[in-house]
Write a protein that holds these residues in place. Structure first.
Motif, PDB file in Angstrom:
ATOM      1  N   ARG A  97       0.761  -1.207  -0.043  1.00 23.13           N
ATOM      2  CA  ARG A  97       0.106  -0.046  -0.115  1.00 23.13           C
ATOM      3  C   ARG A  97       0.849   1.255  -0.144  1.00 23.13           C
ATOM      4  N   ALA A  98       0.214   2.486  -0.480  1.00 26.43           N
ATOM      5  CA  ALA A  98       1.016   3.642  -0.463  1.00 26.43           C
ATOM      6  C   ALA A  98       1.863   4.027   0.743  1.00 26.43           C
ATOM      7  N   TYR A  99       1.295   3.823   1.989  1.00 21.59           N
ATOM      8  CA  TYR A  99       1.767   4.389   3.016  1.00 21.59           C
ATOM      9  C   TYR A  99       2.838   3.480   3.566  1.00 21.59           C
ATOM     10  N   GLN A 100       2.784   2.069   3.249  1.00 25.92           N
ATOM     11  CA  GLN A 100       3.832   1.224   3.407  1.00 25.92           C
ATOM     12  C   GLN A 100       5.087   1.482   2.491  1.00 25.92           C
ATOM     13  N   ARG A 101       4.851   1.901   1.223  1.00 23.43           N
ATOM     14  CA  ARG A 101       5.976   2.459   0.497  1.00 23.43           C
ATOM     15  C   ARG A 101       6.667   3.706   1.146  1.00 23.43           C
ATOM     16  N   ALA A 102       5.673   4.598   1.509  1.00 24.65           N
ATOM     17  CA  ALA A 102       6.043   5.699   2.202  1.00 24.65           C
ATOM     18  C   ALA A 102       6.902   5.616   3.377  1.00 24.65           C
ATOM     19  N   LYS A 103       6.368   4.769   4.003  1.00 27.19           N
ATOM     20  CA  LYS A 103       7.318   4.543   5.417  1.00 27.19           C
ATOM     21  C   LYS A 103       8.674   3.769   5.004  1.00 27.19           C
ATOM     22  N   ALA A 104       8.725   2.833   3.797  1.00 31.63           N
ATOM     23  CA  ALA A 104       9.888   2.377   3.602  1.00 31.63           C
ATOM     24  C   ALA A 104      10.978   3.359   3.077  1.00 31.63           C
ATOM     25  N   ILE A 105      10.404   4.371   2.286  1.00 35.92           N
ATOM     26  CA  ILE A 105      11.271   5.608   1.524  1.00 35.92           C
ATOM     27  C   ILE A 105      11.793   6.326   2.912  1.00 35.92           C
ATOM     28  N   ALA A 106      10.791   6.757   3.891  1.00 34.13           N
ATOM     29  CA  ALA A 106      11.619   7.591   4.954  1.00 34.13           C
ATOM     30  C   ALA A 106      12.579   7.050   5.763  1.00 34.13           C
ATOM     31  N   TYR A 107      12.460   5.495   5.891  1.00 35.19           N
ATOM     32  CA  TYR A 107      13.368   4.687   6.584  1.00 35.19           C
ATOM     33  C   TYR A 107      14.791   4.752   5.860  1.00 35.19           C
ATOM     34  N   THR A 108      14.609   4.704   4.364  1.00 31.28           N
ATOM     35  CA  THR A 108      15.854   4.851   3.645  1.00 31.28           C
ATOM     36  C   THR A 108      16.498   6.161   3.945  1.00 31.28           C
ATOM     37  N   GLU A 109      15.627   7.405   3.906  1.00 30.06           N
ATOM     38  CA  GLU A 109      16.151   8.651   3.929  1.00 30.06           C
ATOM     39  C   GLU A 109      16.859   8.738   5.167  1.00 30.06           C
ATOM     40  N   GLN A 110      16.523   8.043   6.248  1.00 30.78           N
ATOM     41  CA  GLN A 110      17.070   8.375   7.746  1.00 30.78           C
ATOM     42  C   GLN A 110      18.174   7.466   7.323  1.00 30.78           C
ATOM     43  N   ALA A 111      18.322   6.475   7.017  1.00 25.79           N
ATOM     44  CA  ALA A 111      19.716   5.528   6.704  1.00 25.79           C
ATOM     45  C   ALA A 111      20.840   6.198   5.887  1.00 25.79           C
ATOM     46  N   TRP A 112      20.569   6.855   4.893  1.00 19.75           N
ATOM     47  CA  TRP A 112      21.490   7.855   4.224  1.00 19.75           C
ATOM     48  C   TRP A 112      21.838   8.927   5.240  1.00 19.75           C
ATOM     49  N   GLU A 113      21.050   9.382   5.964  1.00 19.39           N
ATOM     50  CA  GLU A 113      21.634  10.630   7.047  1.00 19.39           C
ATOM     51  C   GLU A 113      22.545   9.864   7.804  1.00 19.39           C
ATOM     52  N   LEU A 114      22.333   8.639   8.245  1.00 20.85           N
ATOM     53  CA  LEU A 114      23.192   8.103   9.197  1.00 20.85           C
ATOM     54  C   LEU A 114      24.531   7.805   8.531  1.00 20.85           C
ATOM     55  N   VAL A 115      24.258   7.332   7.303  1.00 20.68           N
ATOM     56  CA  VAL A 115      25.528   7.170   6.418  1.00 20.68           C
ATOM     57  C   VAL A 115      26.347   8.271   6.449  1.00 20.68           C
ATOM     58  N   ASN A 116      25.666   9.338   6.055  1.00 21.64           N
ATOM     59  CA  ASN A 116      26.199  10.761   5.820  1.00 21.64           C
ATOM     60  C   ASN A 116      27.188  11.213   6.905  1.00 21.64           C
ATOM     61  N   ALA A 117      26.579  10.913   8.216  1.00 18.08           N
ATOM     62  CA  ALA A 117      27.000  11.425   9.223  1.00 18.08           C
ATOM     63  C   ALA A 117      28.359  10.618   9.598  1.00 18.08           C
ATOM     64  N   LEU A 118      28.237   9.274   9.409  1.00 19.73           N
ATOM     65  CA  LEU A 118      29.602   8.217   9.854  1.00 19.73           C
ATOM     66  C   LEU A 118      30.598   8.809   8.760  1.00 19.73           C
ATOM     67  N   GLU A 119      30.195   8.978   7.505  1.00 18.51           N
ATOM     68  CA  GLU A 119      31.293   9.290   6.591  1.00 18.51           C
ATOM     69  C   GLU A 119      32.122  10.412   6.742  1.00 18.51           C
ATOM     70  N   LYS A 120      31.476  11.501   7.692  1.00 20.23           N
ATOM     71  CA  LYS A 120      32.489  12.521   8.011  1.00 20.23           C
ATOM     72  C   LYS A 120      33.498  11.934   8.916  1.00 20.23           C
ATOM     73  N   ARG A 121      33.157  11.043   9.391  1.00 17.58           N
ATOM     74  CA  ARG A 121      34.414  10.446  10.410  1.00 17.58           C
ATOM     75  C   ARG A 121      35.037   9.159   9.805  1.00 17.58           C
ATOM     76  N   VAL A 122      34.543   8.677   9.159  1.00 18.47           N
ATOM     77  CA  VAL A 122      35.171   7.126   8.562  1.00 18.47           C
ATOM     78  C   VAL A 122      35.128   6.918   6.887  1.00 18.47           C
ATOM     79  N   ASP A 123      36.195   6.630   6.166  1.00 18.21           N
ATOM     80  CA  ASP A 123      36.140   6.357   4.987  1.00 18.21           C
ATOM     81  C   ASP A 123      35.409   5.023   4.658  1.00 18.21           C
ATOM     82  N   LEU A 124      34.288   4.953   4.112  1.00 20.27           N
ATOM     83  CA  LEU A 124      33.709   3.833   3.802  1.00 20.27           C
ATOM     84  C   LEU A 124      34.135   3.160   2.209  1.00 20.27           C
ATOM     85  N   PRO A 125      34.143   1.925   2.135  1.00 17.57           N
ATOM     86  CA  PRO A 125      34.443   1.405   0.768  1.00 17.57           C
ATOM     87  C   PRO A 125      33.817   2.228  -0.370  1.00 17.57           C
ATOM     88  N   PRO A 126      34.723   2.614  -1.454  1.00 17.86           N
ATOM     89  CA  PRO A 126      34.271   3.325  -2.705  1.00 17.86           C
ATOM     90  C   PRO A 126      33.164   2.454  -3.432  1.00 17.86           C
TER      91      PRO A 126
END
Length: 369
Positions: A97-126
């Motif tokens: 359903r649309a709200y389930q996809r929206a929830k999944a997308i919001a989760y992915t947005e937050q995951a990217w924010e976490l990745v972005n914060a960690l990449e300020k401190r750690v070099d992740l694999p290219p």
């Protein structure tokens, strides 16, 4: 941020409408339900989300409570990896359903924010996904195997390999509110992200095939996403089959008539389900459609039998993501702590641990003499 009663007023003047939408989608709450919880109309919530008006200061704590975020979550200015459902590959639109996809997308947005914060401190694999100049999914799969030096044999530790080549892989906690979401991926952020859920089946063989399927999307369909498109889903399936069981390698090993014992042995060697091996036999012309149909019926009867039953993902090494947790551990070794990271992201610490896949610390036993 100011303290005490100044916080809600300060948040109101720095209010980011997109953060309210993100938090509401993460909570799986409708505008109407949120409006009723905080004592306003659904139209008012809609106005907050499009930026036509801002919530009153007294509503900020109520919004934070209902959506389980700190009040500072709504403040503008933090990096925000914005996505929408048209930018991600979902396996099927009919089953979600649309709200389930929206929830999944919001989760992915937050995951990217976490990745972005960690990449300020750690070099992740290219990111190391080869470009392919073909629409042929089998050829694309062979290109990736060659680029990654996988040879022609079984692919072990698949999820770990994806991470080693710069793909962020996530396995969210089981969520009854999103039990129809199978998996999805996107290349629209600074790193490709694959989300694998275990809501529908905690089975390592399905999990691995799904991971290879999403890799197919990343390689074949990186320029655009057409969620639920049957042709693209078939292409990703064909990529996954060739990636996990290359034709030239698997064909000599497959039986020329249905032999479930032999296929069960191949399952252990190649890390793919017997069901998919039957499909591969039919696809490569070794057995007829009717023979495959009878095999599927027998497999259904053997579904709970050892050797044919699903096997949990966490019992197989290298098939659960560890990239973010290891990056966090390395950052902590150089001075980062959970409270600092949570403050930077404006999340509750428990939310940070959830996305990292890190459990809360154990209580310390102190013996008093």
């Amino acid at each position: 941020m100011p303290v005490g009663g100044e916080v809600p007023d300060a948040v109101r003047w720095a209010f980011d409408p997109a953060r309210l939408t993100q938090a509401r989608h993460l909570a799986g709450v409708t505008k109407k339900a949120l409006a009723e919880a905080i004592g306003v109309t659904a139209a008012a919530v809609g106005q907050y989300e499009v930026g036509a008006s801002r919530p009153r200061p007294d509503l900020i704590p109520l919004l934070a409570r209902e959506l389980d975020v700190p009040p500072e979550f709504f403040v503008a200015g933090r990096p925000h990896g914005r996505l929408d459902t048209s930018t991600a590959h979902f396996r099927s639109l009919r089953s979600t359903r649309a709200y389930q996809r929206a929830k999944a997308i919001a989760y992915t947005e937050q995951a990217w924010e976490l990745v972005n914060a960690l990449e300020k401190r750690v070099d992740l694999p290219p990111v190391d996904l080869p470009g392919v100049d073909t629409d042929d999914p089998q050829a694309a799969a062979r290109t990736v195997r060659a680029h990654w030096g996988l040879g022609g044999g079984p692919v072990t530790h698949l999820v770990r390999r994806l991470e080693a080549h710069g793909v962020v892989v996530l396995t969210p906690p089981r969520d009854p509110d999103a039990d129809s979401v199978d998996a999805f991926s996107t290349t629209r952020l600074t790193r490709p992200i694959v989300v694998l859920t275990r809501n529908r089946a905690d089975d390592v063989h399905r999990h691995r095939f799904t991971a290879a399927h999403e890799l197919g999307h990343l390689v074949l369909h990186h320029e655009s996403a057409v969620p639920g498109d049957p042709a693209r889903e078939r292409e990703a399936d064909a990529f996954a089959a060739e990636f996990l069981t290359p034709r030239d390698s698997i064909l000599p090993a497959l039986p020329k008539r249905v032999d479930l014992k032999h296929l069960a042995d191949l399952r252990r060697t190649w890390g793919v389900s017997v069901h998919s091996l039957v499909y591969r036999c039919r696809e490569l012309g070794l057995i007829s459609d009717s023979a495959a149909g009878r095999a599927y019926q027998r497999l259904h009867a053997l579904a709970d039998t050892p050797g044919f039953a699903p096997e949990p993902v966490d019992t197989f090494p290298g098939e659960l993501p560890s990239l973010l947790a290891k990056a966090y551990e390395l950052a902590c070794a150089h001075g980062l702590d959970l409270a600092e990271l949570a403050t930077e992201l404006s999340w509750h610490p428990a939310r940070v641990r959830e996305l990292l896949g890190v459990r809360a610390g154990r209580p310390v036993l102190t013996l008093v003499e």
